[in-house]
Design a protein around this motif. Structure first.
Motif: not given
Length: 1412
Positions: A552-562, A515-530
């Motif tokens: 969670x604070x790091x996650x919400x630091x990105x405005x796209x995750x709101x 899951x940690x590696x998937x979390x890092x790889x998700x930055x290359x995902x074209x769909x923001x929802x996915x």
């Protein structure tokens, strides 16, 4: 054989030796030819060997060395018997049995000796089946010695035994080839069982480690033997297919693990070449063998070739085509299943190598390069073709058997192995930028992985510790880790669902790594929802709340995750974590706190997402704090509050429900406060248009009843918080209980407390701030504690019911402040923290001033000023700290009881009030607490400034207008009532009856007694008091002349506005109004007659009583005296009913007593007036204007004068008009008055009118008398005319701020004796202001009076005068202050020469003019 030999072989060692001797002798006899026939020796030997086998078993391997000696004696004499082949077979069988029996750890020496004896004999194969006895002996010896060497029970030299065994097997194979023993099938089975296919990877590795010169002596004869084709039937070859493939696999291992030269011997390739010839005539197997041969040949390539990729791609396609065409036909045949298992083993072997230089490294290197995507695509297609064909695998001797009893399926493990091989091959592939974007290999690769995971899901033997699962997870982690572009990320997305299905088989730690590696790889995902869904899976898997909060604070630091919260994303994630209810609660709680605390203004969609996923009511109220602009949210809070209140009627609420009702109440409260706000211009709140403004701006609903709902909401919130706080430590927290957001609790409690304080409900506000003080003390919330303590420090009159040891809290606060204030400049605190600390210092100074610690108070103010100067953003700005400092200094001067000559002289209170008004008008807010603090400060300043101005007969309405505008905008009824009460007080002091009547109507409206709309409808068109025609009599003429003179005096010294005295008497006719203020006054002092909504709250009772007192004063000024007697009697009873309630009145109690005394004098009840005045002097108040004492003394002495018989007054000579009413401290102003009069007379070309002056009273008020409205009215306007006209009514009233003039109650009985009027001697006036001031300071003598007061009317000349040649310092300071402040009124006029007056020692006025 005789029985003796049999017994001896089973006997003792000596018996065995005897038997050995006998046997040796016997064979010597056989060698000499003594015997019946040729078979007899072998028969005897067989009998001996049989007995040796039995003896070896019975004696537990004792005497093994002697047995070997016996065999050594017999063996050279043995020859096969042609007539009896069975005898030789029995001979070999007995030797094999004895060798096997000796091949143990304790008889290894004898075993080696026995094996040496067997090897020493020539290999004789009398029958074809005899080879298996020799092969069995050689294999047993090889494996036995190898096992003991692995156990390290034999030295390294024992390796020679291995060499000998291999060499002996080679000899056997040559013998078999020479004898044309067609037993290859059985031979292969035996070899695979004992030496090759069935042996472990470690054994084959050990076998490959033997020197090639030794092993070749066995491999070459074996391959030569296998290459012989002696007409073996096709069906037999088909049956042997698996054995040949197994031997190929073993030889591949030996080739790979060869230490000297891996893949150099190419044993497997040689065997495949032999098999190709053997299966030449069997078409399906022949084609498969050929494909295998070329495939292994590619693998064994030692040099790179330019056509390698094309060859490999073509070979893979042929394999795929073969599987597609032959799979359906031969899928269920054993050879086909063996072929698939063989390919699986080869692929595994191709990727598994522990050496530093992998033998197949060249193979993988040749797959790299320009066309590597095509080559790897072909490779994956080959694996997928094998995978599809392997679904029919049922059994195979080549497959690895599962060690689990629950699983016996070779097929599942074969399919899993193909998936592992695909993953590992993908990870071996060196991706470049161009290769990353190529998707040709995605389809076969994904098909393999999806199918593999589907198989793993149903495999019973798999679990978190299974080798296949561990390997699968690690390989998947490597695949995910290499994602560097959207194309690679698209390869992973289809794997999420299959991965979720096998999640129960994966260990928690391994899944967390994935899951940690998937979390890092998700930055290359074209769909923001996915991407959010994948990230939420990793975040939800965090078990440490602290780490989860950080992530969670790091996650919400990105405005796209709101768009949605992590909790909701996780619910729709393809990798949903199997969370327990407690873990779900924890995830939501931490997610909620991260949003509320990390984001200062969370987006509305994010808050709505959290609202949809809320777990309990507490989450709802926390979200409502951030969504207060949403009407739907406020409605839900109102419903929740009603629901919890209904529940509370049936059963006690839990502490979390108490907390929820507190937060919900605050949300509803703040919404209600916001809804009632209106925009009001300061110009619209003019005094003459207040009633019109209320109607025009739809403020008719602004009353105390509407505010009761707000008070109930605020007090309900505080009650909920208090109940929760009380039970917080009493009930243990559950592990899955929602963590408490103490910051939110404190913020909402502060909001409720501030609402109560701002609305003016001080008793409820005290409870709220006391709760915050306790919370701040328990949680070590220093700023909350200081802010709460500041509320109590700012109170001039602490509540008697207050459960707070203020002195102890001040000591604690000092320790906190000593630690805090040096750190404020470091930048670790917000501006509101700076403000809280400095305001606490200021109000602590006020507290110490009330404790008569003036030096300490001044030091604290200096500390606050110095601390404020350290912040650049506050310099040059009128912030709340500066205004508070000025306010505290005003109070220090205004409420000072004793004046010390050592302290610097401060500006007078009225001057300080003017400065404060300017500061408030230029207010500059720097923090979130500034405006609230200003509003509370203004509420106190309105009362204090009104009191100060009213007691000095002047108007200061700056604070009143600002505060009224502020409270009207906020819709606060009680604060508006307090402002209007102060304004009404001022109107009454200045005798603006129309304005006072208007204020009373507004108060009736705000108190919800009578709406203003009804009052305006009933109000008559005529307003004000009509003028009364003056009577034509001598007294009227005298009053007229006096009026003109008083108007002239006002130019020199402005005082309270004088009514134009063109009337015969100051008595006013009764003014009747239709407003509710004309109702009975008794309703103000009767609880039964008071409105129901004012009966319960003590503060509202006091407010209503104060309005009644002012209403009574207005009635007195309007001469509506019918109800006043009863009102004042009931008011006295009301004051005596409850001492705590009376103490709440503060200085208004003194005002009421002054009004009462003044009314008693008017009613000529002088004795009662004297008694009440004396009682008023005895009233003690901690912080009160010093002029109240002068007012009571003035009322007291005036009542005593009025009590005297009128006939005993001594007539006085008439005085000049301008020599009238001159205070001794400003005698120099008499010349100024004359000059001003003359200048005015010459300008108007007429002379100053002369008029008659009546004699002065023999007794004058004491120092500072006549300061209040009651004193000013005491002797004139409120007293009916008589034959003796009291001209004190027209005297300029002297107001004092100096407490040195205050006469204590103990000395309140003194009465001054009549003083002789002095003569004025005019002198030449100076031309400069400084000279004029110096002349004014010249006072020759001051007469000290005895102020003893007697109850009976005083007699003549009751005081003695002492004369002093020096100037009193206090009088001098008073004149200095008067000289600095008063002349400002004459600067606009033409200055004439004012003759300096000669000091008159005998004329002394006790009324010191010290006006501010």
């Amino acid at each position: 054989m005789s029985a003796d030999i049999v017994n001896q072989l089973k006997g003792t060692r000596s018996d065995v030796k005897a038997a050995a001797t006998t046997i040796e002798w016997k064979f010597r006899e056989f060698s000499k030819g003594i015997g019946t026939n040729d078979a007899y020796p072998i028969r005897f030997e067989l009998s001996v060997l049989r007995q040796l086998c039995l003896a070896l078993k019975d004696n537990l391997h004792q005497h093994a060395d002697l047995y070997c000696d016996i065999v050594a004696t017999m063996l050279p004499h043995m020859e096969p018997c042609e007539e009896k082949p069975s005898l030789w077979e029995a001979h070999l069988t007995s030797l094999r049995y004895i060798h096997h029996g000796l091949c143990q750890e304790k008889t290894l020496k004898e075993c080696q000796k026995m094996y040496g004896l067997i090897r020493s004999q020539r290999c004789r194969l009398q029958e074809e089946g005899d080879y298996k006895f020799y092969l069995d002996i050689h294999l047993t010896h090889f494996n036995g010695i190898h096992l003991q060497m692995q156990k390290q029970t034999l030295p390294i030299a024992a390796t020679d035994q291995l060499y000998d065994a291999l060499e002996a097997m080679g000899v056997l194979f040559d013998t078999m080839r020479q004898r044309k023993v067609a037993k290859n099938a059985a031979l292969l089975v035996q070899l695979n069982e004992a030496l090759f296919m069935k042996r472990s990877r470690g054994f084959l590795k050990s076998l490959s480690a033997l020197p090639s010169e030794c092993t070749v002596k066995m491999y070459d004869p074996l391959l030569k033997l296998l290459s012989c084709n002696w007409g073996i039937p096709s069906f037999e070859l088909s049956n042997q297919f698996s054995e040949y493939l197994g031997l190929v696999l073993a030889l591949m291992h030996i080739d790979i693990f060869s230490i000297e030269a891996p893949l150099q011997q190419q044993l497997a390739l040689q065997l495949l070449r032999i098999c190709r010839d053997l299966y030449r005539n069997i078409s399906p197997q022949n084609y498969a063998i050929q494909l295998l041969y070329y495939y292994v040949k590619l693998l064994y390539g030692r040099e790179a070739t330019p056509t390698f990729k094309l060859t490999y791609i073509d070979l893979c396609k042929k394999f795929v085509a073969f599987f597609e065409h032959k799979g359906a036909t031969h899928a269920k045949e054993q050879w086909f299943m063996d072929l698939l298992v063989f390919l699986q083993r080869v692929q595994t072997l191709l990727l598994q190598s522990s050496s530093k230089a992998p033998p197949f490294d060249i193979f993988w290197q040749q797959l790299e390069g320009d066309d590597s995507p095509k080559a790897y695509t072909a490779h994956f297609q080959l694996l997928y073709g094998c995978l599809v064909a392997a679904v029919n695998v049922v059994r195979s001797p080549l497959g690895t058997s599962c060690t689990s009893d629950a699983c016996k399926s070779i097929r599942r493990h074969c399919l899993l192995s193909f998936g592992m091989c695909a993953l590992e091959a993908f990870n071996n592939w060196q991706h470049t930028t161009e290769k990353m974007t190529d998707r040709t290999h995605h389809k076969p690769f994904l098909n393999i992985l999806v199918y593999t995971m589907d198989v793993a899901k149903n495999t019973k033997c798999l679990g978190p510790t299974a080798a296949e699962i561990v390997k699968l997870v690690r390989q998947l982690a490597l695949v995910i880790e290499r994602v560097a572009c959207p194309e690679q990320m698209s390869l992973l997305l289809p794997l999420m669902e299959p991965l979720q299905q096998i999640r129960p088989l994966i260990a928690i730690h391994d899944m967390h790594c994935l899951l940690r590696r998937i979390y890092k790889a998700s930055v290359h995902c074209q769909s923001s929802d996915m991407a959010n869904r994948l990230q939420s899976s990793y975040l939800a898997a965090q078990t440490n709340p602290s780490r989860l909060h950080t992530q969670l604070c790091v996650h919400y630091h990105n405005a796209k995750n709101s768009e949605k919260c992590v909790y909701e994303w996780h619910e729709s994630s393809p990798l949903l974590n199997p969370l327990t209810p407690a873990q779900k609660n924890q995830l939501y709680d931490v997610d909620l706190l991260a949003v509320l605390h990390f984001l200062s203004a969370p987006p509305l969609p994010l808050l709505q997402s959290l609202l949809r996923c809320r777990r309990n009511d507490y989450h709802l109220v926390l979200l409502a704090r951030k969504m207060r602009a949403d009407s739907e949210m406020v409605r839900q809070c109102e419903e929740l509050r009603s629901q919890l209140q209904s529940t509370a009627l049936q059963q006690p609420l839990t502490r979390m429900q108490e907390l929820a009702i507190g937060h919900a109440s605050v949300s509803v409260l703040l919404e209600a406060l916001e809804a009632q706000k209106t925009k009001v211009s300061i110009k619209e709140t003019a005094e003459n248009s207040l009633e019109t403004f209320i109607v025009k701006n739809n403020l008719l609903e602004l009353n105390i009843k509407r505010e009761h709902r707000l008070v109930a909401l605020a007090t309900g919130a505080i009650a909920g918080f208090a109940a929760f706080f009380q039970r917080a430590d009493q009930e243990p927290l559950d592990c899955d209980e929602t963590p408490i957001d103490w910051e939110a609790l404190i913020d909402d409690a502060v909001a409720a407390a501030m609402a109560l304080s701002s609305m003016g409900y001080m008793a409820q506000a005290d409870d709220a701030w006391l709760l915050l003080l306790r919370i701040g003390r328990m949680l070590d919330e220093r700023f909350t504690y200081l802010r709460a303590l500041t509320h109590f420090l700012a109170q001039d009159h602490p509540s008697p019911n207050q459960q707070l040891q203020l002195s102890e809290e001040v000591d604690r606060a000092q320790e906190l402040l000593n630690d805090l204030w040096p750190q404020l400049k470091n930048g670790h605190f917000f501006k509101r923290h700076h403000t809280i600390v400095m305001l606490c210092l200021c109000h602590m100074a006020s507290y110490y001033a009330r404790q008569d610690c003036l030096c300490h108070a001044q030091l604290l103010l200096l500390q606050a000023e110095e601390l404020r100067s350290e912040f650049d953003e506050r310099l040059g700005k009128s912030d709340i700290v500066l205004i508070t400092i000025q306010t505290v200094r005003f109070r220090l001067e205004y409420q000072r009881k004793k004046r010390s000559s050592g302290l610097p002289r401060m500006p007078t209170p009225l001057r300080q009030l003017d400065t404060l008004v300017d500061s408030v008008r230029n207010f500059y807010g720097l923090s979130s607490v500034d405006l609230g603090a200003l509003q509370l400060l203004l509420a106190d300043l309105v009362r204090e400034s009104t009191e100060c101005a009213a007691n000095r007969l002047t108007e200061r309405l700056g604070f009143t207008g600002i505060m009224l505008n502020m409270v009207l905008q906020s819709g606060m009824a009680l604060r508006a009532i307090e402002v209007l009460i102060s304004w009404l007080w001022m109107n009454l002091q200045m005798e603006y009856l129309d304005k006072a009547q208007s204020k009373l109507r507004l108060l009736d409206h705000l108190l919800a007694i009578k709406p203003l709309s009804l009052t305006l409808v009933e109000q008559p068109s005529t307003k004000g008091v009509p003028a009364i025609a003056a009577k034509d009599d001598p007294k009227s003429n005298g009053i007229s002349e006096l009026t003109s003179n008083m108007l002239l005096m006002q130019l020199v010294e402005p005082i309270r506005k004088q009514n134009q005295l063109d009337v015969a008497t100051p008595k006013f006719p009764a003014i009747h109004d239709s407003s509710p203020s004309s109702l009975q006054l008794q309703r103000y002092v009767s609880k039964q007659e008071a409105p129901p909504h004012l009966r319960e709250c003590m503060q509202l009772q006091c407010i209503y009583f104060i309005v009644g007192c002012l209403h009574a004063r207005l009635s007195f000024l309007k001469r509506e005296n019918d109800q006043l007697d009863d009102f004042y009697v009931r008011a006295g009873s009301w004051l005596q009913e409850d001492s705590a309630r009376t103490a709440t009145l503060g200085s208004m109690h003194l005002v009421q007593e002054l009004y009462h005394v003044n009314y008693l004098r008017y009613r000529k009840k002088h004795k009662e007036a004297i008694r009440y005045a004396e009682a008023g002097l005895m009233l003690k108040c901690q912080t009160v204007d010093i002029n109240y004492g002068f007012n009571f003394m003035s009322q007291l002495k005036t009542a005593q004068v009025e009590l005297r018989p009128a006939g005993k007054e001594k007539a006085k000579t008439l005085r000049r008009a301008l020599a009238f009413n001159t205070s001794p401290e400003i005698k120099g102003r008499k010349a100024l008055v004359e000059t001003t009069a003359k200048t005015k007379a010459s300008a108007s070309a007429r002379k100053t009118p002369r008029f008659k002056i009546y004699t002065e009273l023999e007794l004058r008020p004491p120092i500072g008398s006549g300061s209040s409205s009651s004193s000013s009215k005491s002797g004139i306007e409120n007293t009916p005319p008589s034959d003796h006209v009291d001209l004190n009514a027209c005297q300029a009233i002297e107001i004092s701020d100096d407490d040195s003039a205050f006469v204590p109650a103990s000395a309140a009985a003194a009465v001054a004796a009549p003083l002789k009027r002095s003569q004025s001697v005019p002198v030449k006036a100076t031309k400069t202001r400084s000279a004029r001031v110096r002349n004014q300071l010249k006072v020759a003598e001051i007469i000290e009076l005895d102020d003893t007061v007697e109850v009976t009317p005083p007699t003549t000349s009751a005081a003695t005068a002492k004369r002093y040649q020096t100037t009193d310092a206090r009088s001098t300071r008073a004149r200095n202050r008067q000289a600095e402040e008063t002349p400002a009124t004459t600067r606009g006029r033409t200055r004439g020469k004012v003759p300096e007056l000669t000091p008159q020692p005998e004329t002394v006025s006790l009324r010191r003019r010290q006006r501010n």
